[in-house]
Design a protein around this motif. Structure first.
Motif, PDB file in Angstrom:
ATOM      1  N   ILE A  16       0.873  -1.183   0.000  1.00  0.00           N
ATOM      2  CA  ILE A  16       0.000   0.000   0.000  1.00  0.00           C
ATOM      3  C   ILE A  16       0.905   1.227   0.000  1.00  0.00           C
ATOM      4  CG2 ILE A  16      -1.758   1.297   1.283  1.00  0.00           C
ATOM      5  CD1 ILE A  16      -2.516  -1.367   2.659  1.00  0.00           C
ATOM      6  N   VAL A  17       0.620   2.189  -0.866  1.00  0.00           N
ATOM      7  CA  VAL A  17       1.351   3.461  -0.837  1.00  0.00           C
ATOM      8  C   VAL A  17       0.317   4.562  -0.651  1.00  0.00           C
ATOM      9  CG1 VAL A  17       2.928   5.006  -2.038  1.00  0.00           C
ATOM     10  CG2 VAL A  17       3.222   2.533  -2.246  1.00  0.00           C
ATOM     11  N   THR A  18       0.456   5.257   0.483  1.00  0.00           N
ATOM     12  CA  THR A  18      -0.592   6.183   0.884  1.00  0.00           C
ATOM     13  C   THR A  18      -0.070   7.608   1.077  1.00  0.00           C
ATOM     14  OG1 THR A  18      -2.464   6.400   2.410  1.00  0.00           O
ATOM     15  CG2 THR A  18      -0.421   5.567   3.362  1.00  0.00           C
ATOM     16  N   THR A  19      -0.856   8.400   1.771  1.00  0.00           N
ATOM     17  CA  THR A  19      -0.575   9.833   1.899  1.00  0.00           C
ATOM     18  C   THR A  19       0.312  10.111   3.124  1.00  0.00           C
ATOM     19  OG1 THR A  19      -2.708  10.065   3.030  1.00  0.00           O
ATOM     20  CG2 THR A  19      -2.653  10.531   0.649  1.00  0.00           C
ATOM     21  N   MET A  20      -0.274  10.607   4.192  1.00  0.00           N
ATOM     22  CA  MET A  20       0.494  11.030   5.362  1.00  0.00           C
ATOM     23  C   MET A  20       0.889   9.840   6.258  1.00  0.00           C
ATOM     24  SD  MET A  20       0.392  14.179   4.689  1.00  0.00           S
ATOM     25  CE  MET A  20       1.034  15.025   6.106  1.00  0.00           C
ATOM     26  N   THR A  21       2.040   9.961   6.908  1.00  0.00           N
ATOM     27  CA  THR A  21       2.497   8.907   7.819  1.00  0.00           C
ATOM     28  C   THR A  21       1.435   8.599   8.875  1.00  0.00           C
ATOM     29  OG1 THR A  21       4.782   9.547   7.469  1.00  0.00           O
ATOM     30  CG2 THR A  21       4.324   8.305   9.477  1.00  0.00           C
ATOM     31  N   ARG A  22       0.732   9.631   9.308  1.00  0.00           N
ATOM     32  CA  ARG A  22      -0.241   9.382  10.377  1.00  0.00           C
ATOM     33  C   ARG A  22      -1.441   8.557   9.914  1.00  0.00           C
ATOM     34  NH1 ARG A  22      -2.803  14.426  13.027  1.00  0.00           N
ATOM     35  NH2 ARG A  22      -4.092  12.801  13.915  1.00  0.00           N
ATOM     36  N   THR A  23      -1.580   8.339   8.597  1.00  0.00           N
ATOM     37  CA  THR A  23      -2.686   7.482   8.131  1.00  0.00           C
ATOM     38  C   THR A  23      -2.275   6.002   8.061  1.00  0.00           C
ATOM     39  OG1 THR A  23      -2.216   7.651   5.753  1.00  0.00           O
ATOM     40  CG2 THR A  23      -3.583   9.402   6.701  1.00  0.00           C
ATOM     41  N   LEU A  24      -0.983   5.705   8.331  1.00  0.00           N
ATOM     42  CA  LEU A  24      -0.543   4.303   8.234  1.00  0.00           C
ATOM     43  C   LEU A  24      -1.294   3.366   9.188  1.00  0.00           C
ATOM     44  CD1 LEU A  24       3.326   4.661   7.691  1.00  0.00           C
ATOM     45  CD2 LEU A  24       1.613   3.874   6.048  1.00  0.00           C
ATOM     46  N   ALA A  42       2.762  -1.218   4.304  1.00  0.00           N
ATOM     47  CA  ALA A  42       2.203   0.062   3.845  1.00  0.00           C
ATOM     48  C   ALA A  42       3.272   1.128   3.984  1.00  0.00           C
ATOM     49  CB  ALA A  42       0.974   0.420   4.677  1.00  0.00           C
ATOM     50  N   ARG A  43       3.352   2.004   3.008  1.00  0.00           N
ATOM     51  CA  ARG A  43       4.318   3.105   3.016  1.00  0.00           C
ATOM     52  C   ARG A  43       3.582   4.420   2.839  1.00  0.00           C
ATOM     53  NH1 ARG A  43       9.750   2.646   2.137  1.00  0.00           N
ATOM     54  NH2 ARG A  43      10.478   0.506   2.241  1.00  0.00           N
ATOM     55  N   ALA A  44       4.106   5.456   3.507  1.00  0.00           N
ATOM     56  CA  ALA A  44       3.530   6.794   3.365  1.00  0.00           C
ATOM     57  C   ALA A  44       4.452   7.661   2.509  1.00  0.00           C
ATOM     58  CB  ALA A  44       3.363   7.419   4.740  1.00  0.00           C
ATOM     59  N   THR A  45       3.841   8.569   1.767  1.00  0.00           N
ATOM     60  CA  THR A  45       4.616   9.502   0.942  1.00  0.00           C
ATOM     61  C   THR A  45       4.786  10.853   1.638  1.00  0.00           C
ATOM     62  OG1 THR A  45       2.540  10.211  -0.021  1.00  0.00           O
ATOM     63  CG2 THR A  45       3.791   8.553  -1.248  1.00  0.00           C
ATOM     64  N   ASP A  46       3.935  11.075   2.659  1.00  0.00           N
ATOM     65  CA  ASP A  46       3.811  12.386   3.299  1.00  0.00           C
ATOM     66  C   ASP A  46       3.345  13.470   2.323  1.00  0.00           C
ATOM     67  OD1 ASP A  46       3.939  11.964   6.018  1.00  0.00           O
ATOM     68  OD2 ASP A  46       6.111  11.766   5.976  1.00  0.00           O
ATOM     69  N   ILE A  47       2.645  13.036   1.291  1.00  0.00           N
ATOM     70  CA  ILE A  47       1.914  13.982   0.428  1.00  0.00           C
ATOM     71  C   ILE A  47       0.545  14.161   1.087  1.00  0.00           C
ATOM     72  CG2 ILE A  47       0.904  14.381  -1.858  1.00  0.00           C
ATOM     73  CD1 ILE A  47       2.967  12.318  -2.978  1.00  0.00           C
ATOM     74  N   ALA A  48       0.179  15.415   1.392  1.00  0.00           N
ATOM     75  CA  ALA A  48      -1.141  15.667   1.969  1.00  0.00           C
ATOM     76  C   ALA A  48      -2.203  15.404   0.901  1.00  0.00           C
ATOM     77  CB  ALA A  48      -1.228  17.113   2.451  1.00  0.00           C
ATOM     78  N   VAL A  49      -3.379  14.981   1.348  1.00  0.00           N
ATOM     79  CA  VAL A  49      -4.443  14.623   0.386  1.00  0.00           C
ATOM     80  C   VAL A  49      -4.695  15.767  -0.600  1.00  0.00           C
ATOM     81  CG1 VAL A  49      -6.914  14.115   0.187  1.00  0.00           C
ATOM     82  CG2 VAL A  49      -5.540  12.947   1.910  1.00  0.00           C
ATOM     83  N   LEU A  50      -4.775  16.993  -0.100  1.00  0.00           N
ATOM     84  CA  LEU A  50      -5.093  18.112  -1.003  1.00  0.00           C
ATOM     85  C   LEU A  50      -3.945  18.440  -1.948  1.00  0.00           C
ATOM     86  CD1 LEU A  50      -7.239  20.449   1.265  1.00  0.00           C
ATOM     87  CD2 LEU A  50      -7.986  18.774  -0.425  1.00  0.00           C
ATOM     88  N   TYR A 108       3.989  13.451  -8.589  1.00  0.00           N
ATOM     89  CA  TYR A 108       3.976  12.122  -9.225  1.00  0.00           C
ATOM     90  C   TYR A 108       5.256  11.363  -8.891  1.00  0.00           C
ATOM     91  CZ  TYR A 108       4.199   8.369 -12.566  1.00  0.00           C
ATOM     92  OH  TYR A 108       4.327   7.115 -13.109  1.00  0.00           O
ATOM     93  N   LEU A 109       6.405  12.033  -8.994  1.00  0.00           N
ATOM     94  CA  LEU A 109       7.687  11.347  -8.772  1.00  0.00           C
ATOM     95  C   LEU A 109       7.856  10.920  -7.311  1.00  0.00           C
ATOM     96  CD1 LEU A 109      10.033  13.427 -11.122  1.00  0.00           C
ATOM     97  CD2 LEU A 109       9.064  11.133 -11.509  1.00  0.00           C
ATOM     98  N   GLU A 110       7.344  11.726  -6.384  1.00  0.00           N
ATOM     99  CA  GLU A 110       7.396  11.318  -4.967  1.00  0.00           C
ATOM    100  C   GLU A 110       6.612  10.035  -4.752  1.00  0.00           C
ATOM    101  OE1 GLU A 110       6.443  14.267  -1.836  1.00  0.00           O
ATOM    102  OE2 GLU A 110       7.116  15.763  -3.287  1.00  0.00           O
ATOM    103  N   LEU A 111       5.437   9.999  -5.357  1.00  0.00           N
ATOM    104  CA  LEU A 111       4.588   8.806  -5.227  1.00  0.00           C
ATOM    105  C   LEU A 111       5.264   7.598  -5.881  1.00  0.00           C
ATOM    106  CD1 LEU A 111       1.847   7.590  -4.423  1.00  0.00           C
ATOM    107  CD2 LEU A 111       0.915   8.441  -6.580  1.00  0.00           C
ATOM    108  N   LYS A 112       5.813   7.814  -7.066  1.00  0.00           N
ATOM    109  CA  LYS A 112       6.463   6.712  -7.788  1.00  0.00           C
ATOM    110  C   LYS A 112       7.679   6.189  -7.004  1.00  0.00           C
ATOM    111  CE  LYS A 112       8.796   5.563 -12.085  1.00  0.00           C
ATOM    112  NZ  LYS A 112       9.448   6.100 -13.275  1.00  0.00           N
TER     113      LYS A 112
END
Ligand code: 2AL
Length: 247
Positions: A113-121, A140-148, A158-162
């Motif tokens: 799983i690759v998700t948004t903020m660390t706190r959502t892990l 599961a891994r977090a990107t620390d990209i905020a949902v918005l 995109y590159l952070e997520l990739k």
């Protein structure tokens, strides 16, 4: 069939994005009605956000019932209010996390799983436990990209997520990637092409599962756990949901 596609946060840009993703995979005979609550948080990234968004989301389930939809999709990766929505709905309700796990388990030995903020892990971990998918998941891994921030279509996002997807594959051993936010739905196809593993967007997965249930004539069992809530006095809103029968 008619699908009530609900973005439970109040970010209209995300509602439009998920509507477009859903329409791109839906059958020509499927009508996607996308909406979001009129009140509540702009993004759901904490237990508090989820609780506040849940009551508003149930209003949108009710509106869908009034429009006689054939299925509801809750398009937020926490699958907020899923059990409550199944209690009040007369047609199937699918959460995008559960839908993504189901499809990922069909096309990989283990998915990441690759998700948004660390706190959502922890939320992802709870979902895996709840649905029984821990053994199918490499982590599961977090990107620390905020949902918005996912509304920003820049290459950097995109590159952070990739980059995190690559770590999931190379370090954790993932053989498929589940995207941990509805706001990532527009990036799934490009990621799959570049990563060369299946990348599952829960919104698309939920649309295809809703169509399958409809075509097979399968509905939520309304006897037992997902029966209508018991009839009782409610002060203010929600009086009309109670069952008149004892269950
Ligand atoms: C989400 C999502 O899918 N929608 C939202 O507001 N937050 N998921 C997440 N992991 O942050």
């Amino acid at each position: 069939m008619k699908i009530n596609l609900i973005n439970p946060n109040t970010c209209i840009g995300m509602t439009e994005k998920i509507a477009s993703s859903a329409k791109s995979v839906a059958l020509a005979t499927t009508d996607i009605i996308a909406s979001s609550p009129t009140h509540g948080p702009e993004s759901i990234e904490s237990a508090f956000d989820e609780v506040i968004a849940s009551a508003a989301l149930l209003d949108v389930i009710r509106q869908g019932e009034e429009q006689k939809v054939d299925a509801h999709i809750i398009a937020c990766f926490g699958d907020p209010a899923l059990d409550a929505a199944r209690e009040i709905a007369t047609v199937p309700v699918i959460g995008i996390a559960g839908a993504a796990f189901q499809l990922a388990s069909l096309v990989s030995y283990r998915f990441g799983i690759v998700t948004t903020m660390t706190r959502t892990l922890p939320a992802s971990e709870h979902l895996l436990q709840r649905y029984g998918y821990q053994h199918f998941c490499s982590g599961a891994r977090a990107t620390d990209i905020a949902v918005l921030d996912l509304e920003d279509t820049s290459e950097d996002i995109y590159l952070e997520l990739k980059n995190e997807c690559e770590k999931s594959i190379q370090i954790d051993g993932a053989e498929a990637i589940v995207l941990g936010c509805a706001g990532m739905s527009d990036l799934a196809a490009r990621l799959a092409e570049e990563l060369q593993v299946p990348v599952i967007d829960g919104v698309s997965a939920a649309v295809k599962l809703a169509e399958s249930l409809y075509q097979l004539g399968l509905n939520t069992c309304k006897i037992g756990q997902y029966g209508l809530p018991l009839n009782k006095a409610f002060h203010g809103r929600y009086q009309h949901w109670g069952s008149s029968k004892k269950q």
